[in-house]
Design an enzyme around this catalytic site. Sequence first.
Site, short mmCIF file in Angstrom:
data_model
loop_
_atom_site.label_atom_id
_atom_site.label_comp_id
_atom_site.label_asym_id
_atom_site.label_seq_id
_atom_site.Cartn_x
_atom_site.Cartn_y
_atom_site.Cartn_z
N ASP A 60 0.84 -1.20 0.00
CA ASP A 60 0.00 0.00 0.00
C ASP A 60 0.88 1.25 0.00
O ASP A 60 1.88 1.31 0.70
CB ASP A 60 -0.91 -0.02 1.24
CG ASP A 60 -2.04 0.98 1.15
OD1 ASP A 60 -3.20 0.54 1.07
OD2 ASP A 60 -1.77 2.19 1.15
N GLY A 122 -15.66 3.07 3.72
CA GLY A 122 -14.29 3.58 3.69
C GLY A 122 -13.54 3.21 2.42
O GLY A 122 -12.33 3.40 2.34
N GLN A 123 -14.24 2.70 1.40
CA GLN A 123 -13.56 2.34 0.14
C GLN A 123 -13.27 3.62 -0.64
O GLN A 123 -14.17 4.45 -0.85
CB GLN A 123 -14.44 1.40 -0.69
CG GLN A 123 -13.74 0.90 -1.94
CD GLN A 123 -14.56 -0.14 -2.72
OE1 GLN A 123 -15.72 -0.40 -2.40
NE2 GLN A 123 -13.96 -0.72 -3.74
N HIS A 129 -10.36 -4.94 -3.25
CA HIS A 129 -9.03 -5.29 -2.72
C HIS A 129 -9.14 -5.73 -1.28
O HIS A 129 -10.00 -5.27 -0.53
CB HIS A 129 -8.05 -4.11 -2.85
CG HIS A 129 -8.59 -2.81 -2.34
ND1 HIS A 129 -9.46 -2.03 -3.08
CD2 HIS A 129 -8.38 -2.15 -1.18
CE1 HIS A 129 -9.77 -0.95 -2.38
NE2 HIS A 129 -9.13 -1.01 -1.22
P1 DGP Z 1 -9.52 1.69 0.38
O1 DGP Z 1 -9.58 2.96 1.16
O2 DGP Z 1 -10.01 0.47 1.15
O3 DGP Z 1 -10.18 1.82 -0.98
O4 DGP Z 1 -7.98 1.41 0.13
C1 DGP Z 1 -7.27 1.95 -0.93
C2 DGP Z 1 -5.82 1.86 -0.57
O5 DGP Z 1 -5.06 1.97 -1.78
C3 DGP Z 1 -5.31 2.97 0.35
O6 DGP Z 1 -4.86 2.39 1.57
C4 DGP Z 1 -4.15 3.61 -0.39
C5 DGP Z 1 -3.86 2.64 -1.51
N1 DGP Z 1 -3.46 3.27 -2.76
C6 DGP Z 1 -4.13 4.25 -3.42
N2 DGP Z 1 -3.51 4.55 -4.57
C7 DGP Z 1 -2.43 3.73 -4.64
C8 DGP Z 1 -1.40 3.57 -5.61
O7 DGP Z 1 -1.32 4.22 -6.65
N3 DGP Z 1 -0.45 2.61 -5.34
C9 DGP Z 1 -0.50 1.85 -4.20
N4 DGP Z 1 0.48 0.95 -4.04
N5 DGP Z 1 -1.47 1.97 -3.28
C10 DGP Z 1 -2.41 2.91 -3.49
#
Ligand code: DGP
Length: 142
Positions: A60, A122-123, A129
């Site tokens: 993340d 919170g998505q 994912h």
């Molecule tokens: P959610 O809030 O459950 O939809 O989680 C989305 C997650 O994705 C958040 O913890 C940050 C992560 N994230 C967002 N954009 C990117 C990205 O471009 N690369 C990576 N590795 N993670 C990302």
Amino acid sequence: MISFVRQRWGRSLPPFLRRFAHFFFRIYYNMGDCIFCKIVEGTGQAAILHRDEQVTVFRDLHPAAPTHILIVPNRHIESVNQLEDADASLMGHMFVVAKQIAAQENLSDGYRLTVNTGPQGGQTVFHLHLHLIGGRQMRAMG
Ligand code: DGP
């Protein structure tokens, strides 16, 4: 799927056919501008830990704990609300991969698996994912 096609046929196709195939698969798999689809495809910003024909696993970008990893299906599925019966084995596979990655990351004391669903859940990224979070004590929920 895209990365699979790329690995298999990408280099053997002339550039114009490669672009056409890429365009076709983007539309076919309804990828649009999804950032996780770009990561699956290999053009997004992510440290990839594992890839197979069904899922891609990466760190993340904004970790909520010392270990924060995302397990995503390669096929674009917006959220849990778009799942169908046929996706049951894919969801099972995501959990089995999560367990394997947790072992690889030495999370033997435990970890949390979370799937945020919809804005109130919170998505923020609308490509389903599974969060694998560990390396610190989690607070009890509720
Ligand atoms: P959610 O809030 O459950 O939809 O989680 C989305 C997650 O994705 C958040 O913890 C940050 C992560 N994230 C967002 N954009 C990117 C990205 O471009 N690369 C990576 N590795 N993670 C990302």
